[in-house]
Design an enzyme around this catalytic site. Structure first.
Site, PDB file in Angstrom:
ATOM      1  N   ALA A   1       0.727  -1.300   0.013  1.00  0.00           N
ATOM      2  CA  ALA A   1      -0.072   0.143   0.102  1.00  0.00           C
ATOM      3  C   ALA A   1       0.710   1.334  -0.049  1.00  0.00           C
ATOM      4  O   ALA A   1       2.158   1.209  -0.146  1.00  0.00           O
ATOM      5  CB  ALA A   1      -0.980  -0.107   1.204  1.00  0.00           C
TER       6      ALA A   1
ATOM      7  N   VAL B   1       1.634   3.435   2.209  1.00  0.00           N
ATOM      8  CA  VAL B   1       2.564   3.664   3.405  1.00  0.00           C
ATOM      9  C   VAL B   1       3.257   2.577   4.115  1.00  0.00           C
ATOM     10  O   VAL B   1       4.305   2.720   4.908  1.00  0.00           O
ATOM     11  CB  VAL B   1       1.938   4.766   4.550  1.00  0.00           C
TER      12      VAL B   1
ATOM     13  N   LYS C   1       3.216  -6.195   9.153  1.00  0.00           N
ATOM     14  CA  LYS C   1       2.893  -4.935   8.353  1.00  0.00           C
ATOM     15  C   LYS C   1       4.161  -4.091   8.823  1.00  0.00           C
ATOM     16  O   LYS C   1       4.543  -3.806  10.006  1.00  0.00           O
ATOM     17  CB  LYS C   1       1.748  -4.200   8.797  1.00  0.00           C
TER      18      LYS C   1
ATOM     19  N   ASP D   1     -11.167   4.181   6.810  1.00  0.00           N
ATOM     20  CA  ASP D   1     -10.614   3.895   5.513  1.00  0.00           C
ATOM     21  C   ASP D   1     -11.116   2.710   4.906  1.00  0.00           C
ATOM     22  O   ASP D   1     -10.447   1.712   4.506  1.00  0.00           O
ATOM     23  CB  ASP D   1      -9.071   3.857   5.893  1.00  0.00           C
TER      24      ASP D   1
END
Length: 554
Positions: A135, A137, A154, A289
């Site tokens: 993604a 960031v 992540k 989001d």
């Protein structure tokens, strides 16, 4: 006012180069500022000959990817608005949701090992160097813990904070210029909107915050079968590394696959609306989001599909006042009570206090009345928003920065609804929920709930009640005594004023009496021989004596 420094100037130059690189220089020269220089486009060598370019949607997507996280986020938001974009561009924007080019897996391993000070092999039983998804960031890698639990890791992109800060500074400059030179744009409060956007982006860079958001949302739906939130492994989480339970489900964008599994699409769409309103009005904590790349569906039972959420970097909250006004506005809209809608906007301060409610009511009615009793697929929210903005401009309505995230999420919800079940009636689905919420806030249930919540405190304070009552009575008595003292002071003040007045009158009376005596004694020497001195002395003496008597009386 921020000034354009070397870094911002270079960034503007870089943006233009990227547009040209991907054959989008025509967009650059189509802007109002550079339109007079459009002829320069034909001086660039790459425009002298025809070349086989990629489709326009792909060129726009590639340009946004090159420009970085801030622009990618913008493309992600556009991807949910297929009604506002041509299909070819919308298809490409959708790829930005989880198909951003990844950074090398070895760099991700280096970031993890630096964060924990230990080799990856000591932390995990297995770690896949090839990322699962990438993604704007961060990117996600699959792995396993030592106990065999399947996880996802992540990892923030290297130097992403520096890149975002640079672009945010540029946005501030553009926003300040817009607010300075355009009254219309000033009404939209661009600087405050950029500030709110900056806050959400910076928050998204702290994965400890995201882990806390996930834990909170998981607790909120712990006993619910509507939404599942994966578990966070706190001992393996840092500011730039987040380890969570791995989930399996069908991406919500795969509508054809959902239909092949006999999923109840109407129920799924309605559940999405219910989950959203539950988060906003019941929990006051909502996933902000909710683009299709962050939503999955578990279909163990096709008649009762279950949502699974991921990526909790951007969450929204509203204060009690905003929630109340929003709920009342929604209900008033559903009931077509446009007068109340207009009145609520004035009371909330969203429009100036001097706004004529009847005129605002009429304007709102002309915009909203045509959309009722129509299915979602037949409602053009793009046209509706355009007309609402035009109406707002007439009444100087300002953008509310604290509602920007909510508006963005509503757009995402609408985009999901259109993809899942175009015939969904949003009004019918949401109205009962909001009515129930309002009853909980202002009805008998609200009073009973407040009493239940306060009961432990009241029981704790019960032994202190006699002392509290005594103190209250004492304070009341003290207040009465203070009032009597104030009244006494007022009486003294009046007495001083009276005494002063009597002193002035007494002095004047004495002066007149003494003057009458002297004037009478000088009879024959007065230059005004035509005056009747005895009579005048008698009058002055009488007035003086009268004033003395008045001044000396009790």
């Amino acid at each position: 006012m921020r000034l354009i420094g070397p870094a911002q100037f270079y960034r503007l130059f870089r943006i233009n180069l990227v547009l040209m690189k991907h054959g989008l220089d025509d967009l650059f020269f189509a802007t109002h500022l550079f339109r007079p220089f459009r002829f320069l486009m034909y001086l660039f060598p790459w425009n002298w000959v025809w070349k086989n370019r990629h489709p326009r949607g792909e060129r726009i997507r590639l340009a946004l990817e090159d420009l970085g996280p801030v622009f990618i986020k913008f493309g992600q938001m556009l991807s949910t608005r297929r009604d506002l974009l041509p299909d070819d561009i919308a298809d490409e924007m959708e790829k930005l949701q989880d198909a951003v080019p990844p950074f090398p897996g070895r760099e991700a391993i280096g970031i993890i090992e630096k964060a924990f000070g230990r080799p990856v092999g000591e932390l995990f039983d297995d770690f896949e160097e090839q990322c699962l998804a990438s993604a704007s960031v961060a990117q996600v890698h699959a792995g396993k813990l030592k106990d065999g639990s399947e996880i996802v890791v992540k990892v923030l992109r290297p130097d992403v904070r520096k890149v975002i800060q640079r672009d945010i500074e540029l946005l501030y400059i553009i926003a300040e210029l817009a607010a300075r030179y355009s009254a219309e744009l000033r009404r939209l409060r661009p600087v405050e909107v950029v500030s709110e956007y900056e806050k959400t982006l910076i928050d998204e860079l702290d994965l400890m915050r995201e882990a806390a958001n996930a834990s909170q949302l998981r607790r909120n739906f712990e006993n619910s079968s509507d939404l599942y939130v994966p578990e966070v492994y706190w001992e393996l989480t840092r500011k730039n590394v987040l380890v969570m339970e791995r989930i399996y489900g069908t991406p919500i964008r795969n509508v054809d696959e959902l239909k092949e599994k006999d999923t109840d699409m109407e129920f799924l769409a309605a559940q999405g609306v219910k989950i959203f309103f539950t988060q906003v009005f019941k929990h006051n904590f909502f996933h902000a989001d909710m683009h299709p790349g962050n939503i999955f569906v578990e279909i163990d039972d096709p008649s009762y599909p279950k949502y699974i959420a991921v990526d909790f970097g951007i969450m929204g909250t509203l204060n009690q006042s905003d929630k109340r006004y929003l709920a009342e506005n929604f209900l008033a809209f559903f009931k077509r009570d446009y007068y109340k809608v207009a009145k609520l906007h004035v009371e909330s301060g969203w429009v100036p206090a001097g706004t004529r409610v009847d005129e605002f009511e009429s304007a709102i009615r002309s915009v909203c009345e045509p959309i009722f009793e129509r299915p979602l697929k037949d409602i053009s929210f793009g046209q509706l928003l355009l007309r609402l903005f035009q109406t707002a401009r007439r009444f100087n309505m300002e953008v509310q920065p604290q509602l920007v995230l909510l508006q963005k999420t509503l757009l995402n919800i609408e985009g999901l609804g259109r993809q899942l079940y175009p015939d969904l009636d949003l009004w019918v689905t949401a109205k009962p929920f909001l009515e129930d919420w309002m009853e909980e806030q202002v009805g008998v249930r609200a009073m009973l709930r407040a009493l239940k919540e306060d009961m432990p405190y009241l029981i704790e304070k019960l032994p202190e009640m006699p002392n509290l009552i005594h103190d209250a009575l004492k304070n009341a008595a003290t207040g009465d005594e203070l009032q009597r003292q104030i009244e006494t002071l007022e009486e003294l003040k009046e007495e001083v004023k009276t005494s002063h007045r009597r002193a002035v009158v007494s002095t004047a009376g004495s002066s007149l009496t003494l003057g009458a005596v002297v004037f009478y004694a000088l009879e024959g020497y007065s230059p005004a021989m035509f005056l009747d001195v005895p009579v005048l002395s008698l009058v002055l003496g009488g007035v003086g004596i009268f004033m003395l008597i008045y001044a000396l009386q009790d």
